[in-house]
Scaffold this motif. Structure first.
Motif, PDB file in Angstrom:
ATOM      1  N   ASP A 265       0.923  -1.299  -0.056  1.00 20.86           N
ATOM      2  CA  ASP A 265       0.114   0.010  -0.023  1.00 20.86           C
ATOM      3  C   ASP A 265       0.731   1.296  -0.028  1.00 20.86           C
ATOM      4  N   GLY A 266       1.862   1.286  -0.894  1.00 14.69           N
ATOM      5  CA  GLY A 266       2.816   2.386  -1.020  1.00 14.69           C
ATOM      6  C   GLY A 266       3.953   2.545   0.038  1.00 14.69           C
ATOM      7  N   GLY A 267       3.672   1.695   1.224  1.00 13.93           N
ATOM      8  CA  GLY A 267       4.505   1.713   2.427  1.00 13.93           C
ATOM      9  C   GLY A 267       5.794   0.638   2.172  1.00 13.93           C
ATOM     10  N   LYS A 268       6.865   1.331   2.583  1.00 11.70           N
ATOM     11  CA  LYS A 268       8.216   0.476   2.440  1.00 11.70           C
ATOM     12  C   LYS A 268       8.279  -0.494   3.478  1.00 11.70           C
ATOM     13  N   LEU A 269       8.190  -1.752   3.237  1.00  5.87           N
ATOM     14  CA  LEU A 269       8.093  -2.717   4.197  1.00  5.87           C
ATOM     15  C   LEU A 269       9.430  -3.218   4.609  1.00  5.87           C
ATOM     16  N   SER A 270      10.501  -3.275   3.600  1.00  3.72           N
ATOM     17  CA  SER A 270      11.950  -3.975   3.579  1.00  3.72           C
ATOM     18  C   SER A 270      12.901  -2.897   3.225  1.00  3.72           C
ATOM     19  N   ILE A 271      14.123  -3.574   3.705  1.00  2.37           N
ATOM     20  CA  ILE A 271      15.322  -2.978   3.271  1.00  2.37           C
ATOM     21  C   ILE A 271      16.416  -4.227   2.863  1.00  2.37           C
ATOM     22  N   SER A 272      17.431  -4.012   2.074  1.00  2.00           N
ATOM     23  CA  SER A 272      18.283  -5.098   1.967  1.00  2.00           C
ATOM     24  C   SER A 272      19.499  -4.337   1.335  1.00  2.00           C
ATOM     25  N   ILE A 273      20.714  -5.193   1.545  1.00  9.43           N
ATOM     26  CA  ILE A 273      21.905  -5.037   0.893  1.00  9.43           C
ATOM     27  C   ILE A 273      22.650  -6.255   0.562  1.00  9.43           C
ATOM     28  N   ALA A 274      23.699  -6.059  -0.509  1.00 16.08           N
ATOM     29  CA  ALA A 274      24.427  -7.261  -0.647  1.00 16.08           C
ATOM     30  C   ALA A 274      25.863  -6.710  -0.923  1.00 16.08           C
ATOM     31  N   SER A 275      26.848  -7.390  -0.584  1.00 16.35           N
ATOM     32  CA  SER A 275      28.241  -7.127  -0.720  1.00 16.35           C
ATOM     33  C   SER A 275      29.199  -8.398  -0.702  1.00 16.35           C
ATOM     34  N   VAL A 276      30.485  -8.112  -0.928  1.00 17.96           N
ATOM     35  CA  VAL A 276      31.466  -9.207  -0.680  1.00 17.96           C
ATOM     36  C   VAL A 276      32.646  -8.592  -0.308  1.00 17.96           C
ATOM     37  N   SER A 277      33.054  -9.841   0.554  1.00 18.67           N
ATOM     38  CA  SER A 277      34.453  -9.395   1.361  1.00 18.67           C
ATOM     39  C   SER A 277      35.728 -10.341   0.406  1.00 18.67           C
ATOM     40  N   LEU A 278      36.861 -10.404   0.856  1.00 16.24           N
ATOM     41  CA  LEU A 278      37.726 -11.268   0.223  1.00 16.24           C
ATOM     42  C   LEU A 278      37.359 -12.787   0.260  1.00 16.24           C
ATOM     43  N   SER A 279      36.477 -13.272   1.225  1.00 20.11           N
ATOM     44  CA  SER A 279      36.507 -14.552   1.758  1.00 20.11           C
ATOM     45  C   SER A 279      34.956 -14.952   1.345  1.00 20.11           C
ATOM     46  N   SER A 280      33.986 -14.074   1.403  1.00 18.64           N
ATOM     47  CA  SER A 280      32.600 -14.261   1.474  1.00 18.64           C
ATOM     48  C   SER A 280      31.915 -13.254   0.757  1.00 18.64           C
ATOM     49  N   ALA A 281      30.346 -13.862   0.360  1.00 18.19           N
ATOM     50  CA  ALA A 281      29.339 -13.093   0.136  1.00 18.19           C
ATOM     51  C   ALA A 281      28.498 -12.713   1.252  1.00 18.19           C
TER      52      ALA A 281
ATOM     53  N   ILE B  36      24.584 -10.868   2.773  1.00 20.19           N
ATOM     54  CA  ILE B  36      23.163 -10.217   2.553  1.00 20.19           C
ATOM     55  C   ILE B  36      22.973  -9.827   3.698  1.00 20.19           C
ATOM     56  N   HIS B  37      22.293  -8.719   3.703  1.00 24.49           N
ATOM     57  CA  HIS B  37      21.406  -8.247   4.901  1.00 24.49           C
ATOM     58  C   HIS B  37      19.842  -7.931   4.494  1.00 24.49           C
ATOM     59  N   PHE B  38      18.911  -8.572   4.875  1.00 22.78           N
ATOM     60  CA  PHE B  38      17.463  -8.537   4.391  1.00 22.78           C
ATOM     61  C   PHE B  38      16.727  -8.164   5.731  1.00 22.78           C
ATOM     62  N   ALA B  39      15.894  -7.159   5.778  1.00 25.66           N
ATOM     63  CA  ALA B  39      15.053  -6.857   6.902  1.00 25.66           C
ATOM     64  C   ALA B  39      13.779  -6.523   6.772  1.00 25.66           C
ATOM     65  N   PHE B  40      12.668  -6.608   7.488  1.00 28.86           N
ATOM     66  CA  PHE B  40      11.358  -6.135   7.291  1.00 28.86           C
ATOM     67  C   PHE B  40      10.948  -5.571   8.606  1.00 28.86           C
ATOM     68  N   ASN B  41      10.075  -4.519   8.519  1.00 32.13           N
ATOM     69  CA  ASN B  41       9.594  -3.750   9.421  1.00 32.13           C
ATOM     70  C   ASN B  41       8.231  -4.802  10.184  1.00 32.13           C
ATOM     71  N   LEU B  42       8.488  -4.621  11.386  1.00 30.70           N
ATOM     72  CA  LEU B  42       7.224  -5.414  12.036  1.00 30.70           C
ATOM     73  C   LEU B  42       6.339  -4.206  12.332  1.00 30.70           C
ATOM     74  N   GLU B  43       6.707  -2.835  12.719  1.00 27.03           N
ATOM     75  CA  GLU B  43       5.950  -1.764  13.186  1.00 27.03           C
ATOM     76  C   GLU B  43       6.511  -0.584  12.318  1.00 27.03           C
ATOM     77  N   ASP B  44       5.453   0.362  12.148  1.00 22.42           N
ATOM     78  CA  ASP B  44       5.894   1.753  11.606  1.00 22.42           C
ATOM     79  C   ASP B  44       6.548   2.546  12.764  1.00 22.42           C
ATOM     80  N   LYS B  45       7.347   2.245  13.349  1.00 22.95           N
ATOM     81  CA  LYS B  45       7.948   3.381  14.757  1.00 22.95           C
ATOM     82  C   LYS B  45       9.456   3.298  14.447  1.00 22.95           C
ATOM     83  N   GLY B  46       9.760   4.601  14.784  1.00 22.84           N
ATOM     84  CA  GLY B  46      11.321   4.815  14.800  1.00 22.84           C
ATOM     85  C   GLY B  46      11.888   4.761  13.434  1.00 22.84           C
TER      86      GLY B  46
END
Length: 197
Positions: free
Chosen positions: A114-130, A132-142
């Motif tokens: 409904d137009g509201g952003k539910l989730s955030i995410s980022i992916a990246s790599v280091s020298l040894s691994s790949a 991912i951070h993925f997160a979704f809001n439980l409440e519209d607070k903060g």
């Protein structure tokens, strides 16, 4: 590829440092590829921002479900594969929400309700691994005042009943992890049984 999953009951903040390599091993003694999940606030500090487009923005929320994925199967790690896996995780989560009757929209790695952003995410790599951070809001607070946000606990069905709550949240987390890891395993199986051209 074996991927360990550990859900942490302790509430703690995601500040962006958890995407550093081998965090799961350093914090929990987990070797190899893993997915760590937990519930807690998000407040990404400027020194931990990984997306150049986010510099100068506030990325915070009082209550989110966090996923930290780390993969060691590609050496050297491949940024493109990391992002493909990130999108796969996002789309699997969205698929599950659809099965619960929740209408969503996806823009890249972001999910909206409904137009509201539910989730955030980022992916990246280091020298040894790949990673991912993925997160979704439980409440519209903060959350930042200039961003329209949706919380999972705010979503109701046609009878105005709350679809997700504390009683079924862990089931949602586990189902998301299970489908994601199964998808990665079936890809590995398909590779192993396919004749090259």
């Amino acid at each position: 590829m074996y991927i360990a999953h550990k859900h942490i009951d302790e509430i703690f903040e995601y500040d962006g440092s958890q995407i550093n390599p081998s965090w799961a091993f350093q914090e929990f003694g987990i070797y190899g590829s893993s997915i760590i999940t937990w519930i807690g606030p998000v407040n990404i500090t400027a020194d931990n921002l990984k997306d150049f487009a986010d510099v100068g923005l506030e990325i915070k929320s009082s209550n989110m479900v966090n996923f930290i994925c780390e993969f060691f199967d590609q050496q050297p790690p491949n940024m493109r594969i990391a992002y493909l896996r990130q999108r796969l995780l996002v789309m699997i989560f969205r698929e599950i929400l659809t099965e619960y009757g929740i209408k969503t929209k996806r823009e890249g790695d972001d999910i909206f309700v409904d137009g509201g952003k539910l989730s955030i995410s980022i992916a990246s790599v280091s020298l040894s691994s790949a990673k991912i951070h993925f997160a979704f809001n439980l409440e519209d607070k903060g959350t930042p005042e200039d961003v329209e946000v949706c919380g999972l606990f705010d979503i109701e069905d046609e009878e105005e009943n709350q679809i997700f709550n504390d009683d079924n949240l862990l089931d949602l987390i586990n189902e998301t992890v299970l489908r994601f890891t199964d998808e990665l395993k079936t890809i590995e199986n398909d590779i192993s049984k396919t004749k090259v051209l």
